[in-house]
Design a protein around this motif. Sequence first.
Motif, PDB file in Angstrom:
ATOM      1  N   TYR A 508      25.217  38.365  22.862  1.00 48.77           N
ATOM      2  CA  TYR A 508      26.271  38.420  23.801  1.00 48.77           C
ATOM      3  C   TYR A 508      26.526  36.842  24.000  1.00 48.77           C
ATOM      4  CZ  TYR A 508      26.661  43.429  24.544  1.00 48.77           C
ATOM      5  OH  TYR A 508      26.927  44.650  24.443  1.00 48.77           O
ATOM      6  N   ALA A 510      28.287  36.080  26.800  1.00 49.23           N
ATOM      7  CA  ALA A 510      27.799  35.920  28.438  1.00 49.23           C
ATOM      8  C   ALA A 510      26.521  35.491  28.559  1.00 49.23           C
ATOM      9  CB  ALA A 510      28.500  36.997  29.292  1.00 49.23           C
ATOM     10  N   PHE A 511      25.763  36.326  27.929  1.00 52.01           N
ATOM     11  CA  PHE A 511      24.288  36.414  28.127  1.00 52.01           C
ATOM     12  C   PHE A 511      23.334  35.411  27.447  1.00 52.01           C
ATOM     13  CE2 PHE A 511      25.194  40.875  29.572  1.00 52.01           C
ATOM     14  CZ  PHE A 511      25.522  40.584  30.625  1.00 52.01           C
ATOM     15  N   HIS A 513      23.542  32.257  28.001  1.00 52.23           N
ATOM     16  CA  HIS A 513      23.474  31.533  29.190  1.00 52.23           C
ATOM     17  C   HIS A 513      21.916  31.761  29.559  1.00 52.23           C
ATOM     18  CE1 HIS A 513      26.917  29.153  30.373  1.00 52.23           C
ATOM     19  NE2 HIS A 513      27.697  30.300  30.149  1.00 52.23           N
ATOM     20  N   LEU A 557      33.671  42.166  33.861  1.00 55.86           N
ATOM     21  CA  LEU A 557      33.274  40.864  34.313  1.00 55.86           C
ATOM     22  C   LEU A 557      32.182  40.475  33.988  1.00 55.86           C
ATOM     23  CD1 LEU A 557      35.054  38.729  36.067  1.00 55.86           C
ATOM     24  CD2 LEU A 557      34.075  39.805  38.114  1.00 55.86           C
ATOM     25  N   SER A 558      31.303  40.978  34.357  1.00 56.83           N
ATOM     26  CA  SER A 558      29.941  40.402  34.286  1.00 56.83           C
ATOM     27  C   SER A 558      29.558  39.969  32.985  1.00 56.83           C
ATOM     28  CB  SER A 558      28.735  41.447  34.806  1.00 56.83           C
ATOM     29  OG  SER A 558      28.579  42.834  33.853  1.00 56.83           O
ATOM     30  N   HIS A 559      30.164  40.550  31.974  1.00 53.67           N
ATOM     31  CA  HIS A 559      29.781  40.188  30.465  1.00 53.67           C
ATOM     32  C   HIS A 559      30.881  39.155  29.851  1.00 53.67           C
ATOM     33  CE1 HIS A 559      27.310  43.475  30.768  1.00 53.67           C
ATOM     34  NE2 HIS A 559      27.202  43.742  29.394  1.00 53.67           N
ATOM     35  N   GLN A 560      31.671  38.439  30.959  1.00 57.05           N
ATOM     36  CA  GLN A 560      32.823  37.498  30.736  1.00 57.05           C
ATOM     37  C   GLN A 560      32.247  35.974  30.919  1.00 57.05           C
ATOM     38  OE1 GLN A 560      36.137  39.042  32.326  1.00 57.05           O
ATOM     39  NE2 GLN A 560      36.541  40.788  31.312  1.00 57.05           N
ATOM     40  N   ASP A 561      31.993  35.266  30.135  1.00 58.97           N
ATOM     41  CA  ASP A 561      31.576  34.025  30.199  1.00 58.97           C
ATOM     42  C   ASP A 561      31.474  33.184  28.999  1.00 58.97           C
ATOM     43  OD1 ASP A 561      30.108  32.104  32.789  1.00 58.97           O
ATOM     44  OD2 ASP A 561      29.937  31.331  30.672  1.00 58.97           O
ATOM     45  N   GLY A 563      31.128  29.952  29.007  1.00 59.95           N
ATOM     46  CA  GLY A 563      30.659  28.703  29.199  1.00 59.95           C
ATOM     47  C   GLY A 563      29.573  28.098  28.285  1.00 59.95           C
ATOM     48  N   TYR A 717      37.038  28.143  28.513  1.00 57.71           N
ATOM     49  CA  TYR A 717      37.479  27.558  29.379  1.00 57.71           C
ATOM     50  C   TYR A 717      38.418  26.384  29.243  1.00 57.71           C
ATOM     51  CZ  TYR A 717      33.673  30.111  32.220  1.00 57.71           C
ATOM     52  OH  TYR A 717      32.992  30.951  32.934  1.00 57.71           O
ATOM     53  N   TYR A 739      40.265  31.012  29.232  1.00 58.71           N
ATOM     54  CA  TYR A 739      39.838  32.030  30.162  1.00 58.71           C
ATOM     55  C   TYR A 739      39.603  31.398  31.437  1.00 58.71           C
ATOM     56  CZ  TYR A 739      36.447  35.271  32.211  1.00 58.71           C
ATOM     57  OH  TYR A 739      35.873  36.208  33.192  1.00 58.71           O
ATOM     58  N   GLU A 741      38.183  32.675  35.563  1.00 57.55           N
ATOM     59  CA  GLU A 741      37.535  33.693  36.179  1.00 57.55           C
ATOM     60  C   GLU A 741      38.264  34.585  37.063  1.00 57.55           C
ATOM     61  OE1 GLU A 741      34.002  34.585  36.094  1.00 57.55           O
ATOM     62  OE2 GLU A 741      33.507  32.672  34.847  1.00 57.55           O
TER      63      GLU A 741
END
Lengths: 845, 845
Positions: A508, A510-511, A513, A557-561, A563, A717, A739, A741
């Motif tokens: 994923y 997001a994860f 990270h 949301l928790s799966h959105q990043d 970065g 971002y 994107y 937050e």
Amino acid sequence: MSDMTTTITRTPTGSEAAAFRRGSGRSVDDRVLDQLHTWWRTANYLSVGQIYLLDNPLLRRPLTRDDVKPRLLGHWGTTPGLNFVYAHLNRVIQERDLDTLYVTGPGHGGPGMVANAYLDGTYSEVYPGISQTEDGVRKLFRQFSFPGGIPSHAAPETPGSIHEGGELGYALSHAYGAAFDNPGLLVAAVVGDGEAETGPLATSWHSNKFMDPLHDGVVLPILHLNGYKIANPTVLARIPEDELLALMRGYGHTPYVVSGGFDGEDPRAVHARMAATLDRVLDHIADIKEQAGAGTLDGRPAWPMIILRTPKGWTCPPEIDGKPAEGNWRAHQVPLANARDTEEHLHVLEGWLRSYRPEELFDDAGAPVALATALAPEGDRRMSANPVANGGLLKRDLVLPNFRDHAVEVPTHGGSVNESTRVLGEWLAEVVRLNPDSFRIFGPDETASNRLSAVLEVTDKQWDAEYLPSDEHLARAGRVMEMLSEHQCQGWLEGYLLTGRHGLFTSYEAFIHIVDSMLNQHAKWLKVSKTIPWRRPIASLNYLLSSHVWRQDHNGLSHQDPGFIDHVVNKKPDVVRVYLPFDANTLLSTYDHCLRSVDYVNVVVAGKQPTFNWLSMDEAIAHMTRGLGIFEWAGNELPGEEPDVVLACAGDVPTLETLAAVSILQDEVPDLRVRVVNVVDLMRLVSEGEHPHGLSDAEYDAVFTTDKPVVFAYHGYPWLIHRLTYRRHGHANLHVRGYKEEGTTTTPFDMVMLNDMDRFHLVIDVLDRVPGLGSRYAGLRQRMQDARVAARAYTRAHGEDAPDVADWTWTDGDTATHDATSVRSANVGVGAAAAASAATGGDNE
Amino acid sequence: MSDMTTTITRTPTGSEAAAFRRGSGRSVDDRVLDQLHTWWRTANYLSVGQIYLLDNPLLRRPLTRDDVKPRLLGHWGTTPGLNFVYAHLNRVIQERDLDTLYVTGPGHGGPGMVANAYLDGTYSEVYPGISQTEDGVRKLFRQFSFPGGIPSHAAPETPGSIHEGGELGYALSHAYGAAFDNPGLLVAAVVGDGEAETGPLATSWHSNKFMDPLHDGVVLPILHLNGYKIANPTVLARIPEDELLALMRGYGHTPYVVSGGFDGEDPRAVHARMAATLDRVLDHIADIKEQAGAGTLDGRPAWPMIILRTPKGWTCPPEIDGKPAEGNWRAHQVPLANARDTEEHLHVLEGWLRSYRPEELFDDAGAPVALATALAPEGDRRMSANPVANGGLLKRDLVLPNFRDHAVEVPTHGGSVNESTRVLGEWLAEVVRLNPDSFRIFGPDETASNRLSAVLEVTDKQWDAEYLPSDEHLARAGRVMEMLSEHQCQGWLEGYLLTGRHGLFTSYEAFIHIVDSMLNQHAKWLKVSKTIPWRRPIASLNYLLSSHVWRQDHNGLSHQDPGFIDHVVNKKPDVVRVYLPFDANTLLSTYDHCLRSVDYVNVVVAGKQPTFNWLSMDEAIAHMTRGLGIFEWAGNELPGEEPDVVLACAGDVPTLETLAAVSILQDEVPDLRVRVVNVVDLMRLVSEGEHPHGLSDAEYDAVFTTDKPVVFAYHGYPWLIHRLTYRRHGHANLHVRGYKEEGTTTTPFDMVMLNDMDRFHLVIDVLDRVPGLGSRYAGLRQRMQDARVAARAYTRAHGEDAPDVADWTWTDGDTATHDATSVRSANVGVGAAAAASAATGGDNE
């Protein structure tokens, strides 16, 4: 420095069965105990010397203040234990002709690793300036943790090491990664008891459920309990022995315990116990391997592991300034931190150094005496010289199937729809088939979820735990490694790459990270390795991030990043690459490139959901070769003239929305001259002086113009695009959507709207930025706002995207036929394809 | 939504001993089994309904295609297990008046958490629109994972939840964090067997070595083995039972096993076993607590834990489309993914829903019948209503000692030297003393290393493993929590904060990346919580990063990474703050502010090495209040005129080098009008529209000018400063020096030279950027280059920084006396102070 390739070749281990043979059954005699103890004393002396001495390396005159380094840096505490294990492994390597890699979790025991490499001769071979003479010892000592010298930890500069170990937690996952597909290899992995408290290490014990006793090598974990961290006791050293043994048995191991050196016990007695235990352990391993070879193994073997209890900082002064040193946390780093400040302290240091009796350890020329090096194996059987630890030496290029053969048909731009990763999966299945022992796919549990299931038609998921009849695609040997631990996936893959093989990690976005810090360490390793002539390039670390930020309909949301891209871009530019392929053909072309590359970290973000195929394979290859370029088929600029506006995009969803916006603009504002630019290799945006992939300013200007408004729809971002381009001309005209937050949604277009990156808002962005357009097209602007309100209202009422959005398609050619609110019946819309895909049930995540 | 504060108050649990009482000893009768089973059936029905139904919520008419959501999202697999445990906990809460928090590792079982909160009445209290009527059920179902509704996972919107759980691994560390200092609290923590494979979870079992049975609460881990992840079996479900039991015993637990529901077993039999086991477990806990209270505990108790084996997706259809569903990985998410596509599938869904016999579960109005809710405890004994799960309700402000009382003397700017964190430690010791049950300090092993040792004069490091006579500062109860796992430190602290307490996390700057992903989740939690009226603000999550990138003399490259700041700044601006205090007084002032704040993530980077005190406390407070400002005492601009150049700095080392550069400039280029600006609150740089701390453009322009060159020495990656300021006037004149991935060094000044951020290079930067200066001062430029060469040569020869660099000091006043190459005897240089500090032996890391 000499080139290791010219001096070291790999001694074949022969058949798997032959690689692990039972020992002689004889216990070690006094002669061997002498050899063990002398190696250890010498390695310890050389370690203390590195930490403390600028000069007078063999103490051939009384120690003076000027002989001592003014800044004392390094870690003594773990070092004597690492030296102890090294000596004992040497003995069994000699006796059994073992092919052995030494992995040290406590990588901050750098002086020990250097000392052993020096003793077995490897160090002087790769660094001829550090010869086996008194002058060589002086240089060896001086360079340690000294300006312009070598780091205080095991490092790329250290022969025999595959990792740095300053950040603790990855010793076992690296060890298992090294052992995969190396059936004759023994990987002896020291786990410090501090390291054992980390999460990644705590779960990595379970790696034994993912080992194939027949086709993989053997990992021998050595849990070294010296009892202390920086300033605290360690957990595993302070639980009752029965709990510790239960823990190791619970992890599926057969523990063997060696304890000694406490309360002034003679080290020779500890040597004898360690030697006897190691013989039992290696006989146990030989038995397992033999049974595996004979096909008589009954289920997963309870592989042996060793619990070694010795004092922290063993052999340093028991007390310093009235406080305990040996066997105490105070021995962690530099036990005598102020060796130069008083005569008394200087004497303490000299006494400590002389306790190893250096006059017995080195000959007149300053070379270690024969007894000190008697245990050194020959050639590449030396652990510091094992080419496995310099994986580039062993790396063979992958046999890659022609990715063009897997191209999808693209009758017109956007004229067909695929799940890009499903197409990639078919090509990867061929890669697996053609490279049956040098390519693996790692992931927490997402090979199927990420639609790479074609791979499972040609291989299985490797699994050495219990089976049920209902299981599918599980087998003792397989190319797919799935454990729900990103740390394990990353660590295994790193170990696999560092020892000369190839692979990829799918996860994923997001994860990923979760492994930010591991990525840091690997990138730093690559960066430094490139400057070391004897380190050979290894295969790149390839990520495939398919559950990306824009398609978290299930998870929110928790799966959105997004970065991780930002994180990676902070690394040294010459080791990182970021690719954003936007359809099946560009993804194929990207991954072919990634699997051919070396010494990079390649981050590939590509959605798994059905999306339009924008480019034919020929176009995709040309586009990928440039890394960014103009979609001439999508714009309407006039030959020889600059456009009025540039719509740029990077990423699959941004590309879709940009093209949808262009179709609206071409319908509604037909006299507006639009250029469409797509960026697939993010590093192309950087100035050429700052990144090897960077475009020249002239090329950049030719694509983006110097003064026209640029509306850029970006996957991540938005400020990253600003950062990458801030030195570019026309940066002031750059307007980035990406994107932020902002919150969760449950339909894809809702998500895009929430971030103002939807087609309607991109049109508004253009109207607002092209001079004069806003006032001329106030009505269109209002309609775009209304379209957004209507689209959102539809999702609130129906729980899915409005048909006019979901079923929009692109039509090449006559721009006048574009109509943003009607379904193009000529093509299949993404919405319908997504529904069809969901019906296949492949959408679990 | 109503305000939870008005409806819920916390029922006191009384004395610690009374909180855990032994049960009646009677086994559950049929009536209670009926209650358990009916609660469970109802919760399961409500869970399936949320995933599937748009309408017809109680199936009071035949199911039609339009009753079913078009997009099916959510996770069924773990949900029946979560509901099962919830029902059983309700029973024992009622019987024993237990104060219980329910922590669900598998947070993606969101429908279950919502269903239970609805059943016990909490949901309708906080969301009155979702009443206990048929219409309420309809809304409950429709909102789930629907645009504009609630997320599919447990979330801030979910009453009773303290974490999201989408990213797996932190259930136990959150649970232990919640239990610290809550002696009467039972935290029942469900660990999924997928989650159990993650590293953070694997080490978090060891949290029991850090619990005080007397002053802390009880964590009851429930390892829920349903056997599968997304598409794979799980490790712990596929090892022999004796290994699993050994593993749990090795972790220090007493395991109790409940297994059932397989092969069609009647769930009532499983209810009976679970109830009996839970009674034994709670009696065991009551015994331990009683012994703890009586002082008769013999060492660390082997706290009970439960291994619960039930089928994945228990009670869903055994097969769907000929493939196994119940008890298989296919039940992970939406077992029947295409419920609307055929009549047959619609019938499967209807049959599944009707298997719970909804007509027995709801009355005519649509409210759950009495039997279904009989187990609901009263008021805040309901797990969904427990105020511990809405920690802001319970949070009391810290009693903070006056930090001004800890101010260091600053006779002149830079006229004294301190280790800033050592000064902070003295203040923190007072904080600890004044808040004996609501403030803790967490760190991997660095409280002493980071020079906060004063704290250990008033408290200890909490430790419930074996002790040795030589141990120092370890005790059963203490305010300092040290385990070598950043994941554990972060998870414990999050759990502690989320339940209404305060704390800080001290770690290495480079390795705090280990928790990047955890930070993401916590920041997202805070962001969403702020939008939920009944969620009360909690204390901020405070970091103290003291072993920072510029002072890794011991450790080198692997320990250099300032990117955590970049990572944090990517989060929603209204939840993040970054502070770079540069001396003791600014650090004190910063931390006083952080410990008073709520709902933020405060990242404080402040070195632990000796450095100059630049500001008196009054000046420090004024500067901190502004967040950035002009050091008038350091510049020489003329009243009413703009300076020729601005030298800006952020961070302790950059501030030192900037002031050293200024002193050179004032000596050598006395007519150059210099302004010195320091930025301590990084978010002040952002435009005011983008961050609550952002300066207005007018204020920014007044400080930085709109057209003068700005040479900015920054602690981290330089592009962050560009990113934060790219909308500002004069951005084109901004030139940033910061950390780049360039390589290791072993002296501090070497490090700044390598990154061109040293005083000499900053002078060159000024000469190169102020028009006309470069040509006028070519000689000075050359001397600066020479000074760099000389400084580097000195380090190579001597292993430490040259005295003229290390002993440089600032003198207020007469700028003509500045001399960059002489030691100011009036003050103590940092070099001498560092040597003195090293001599204390406090420098271990």
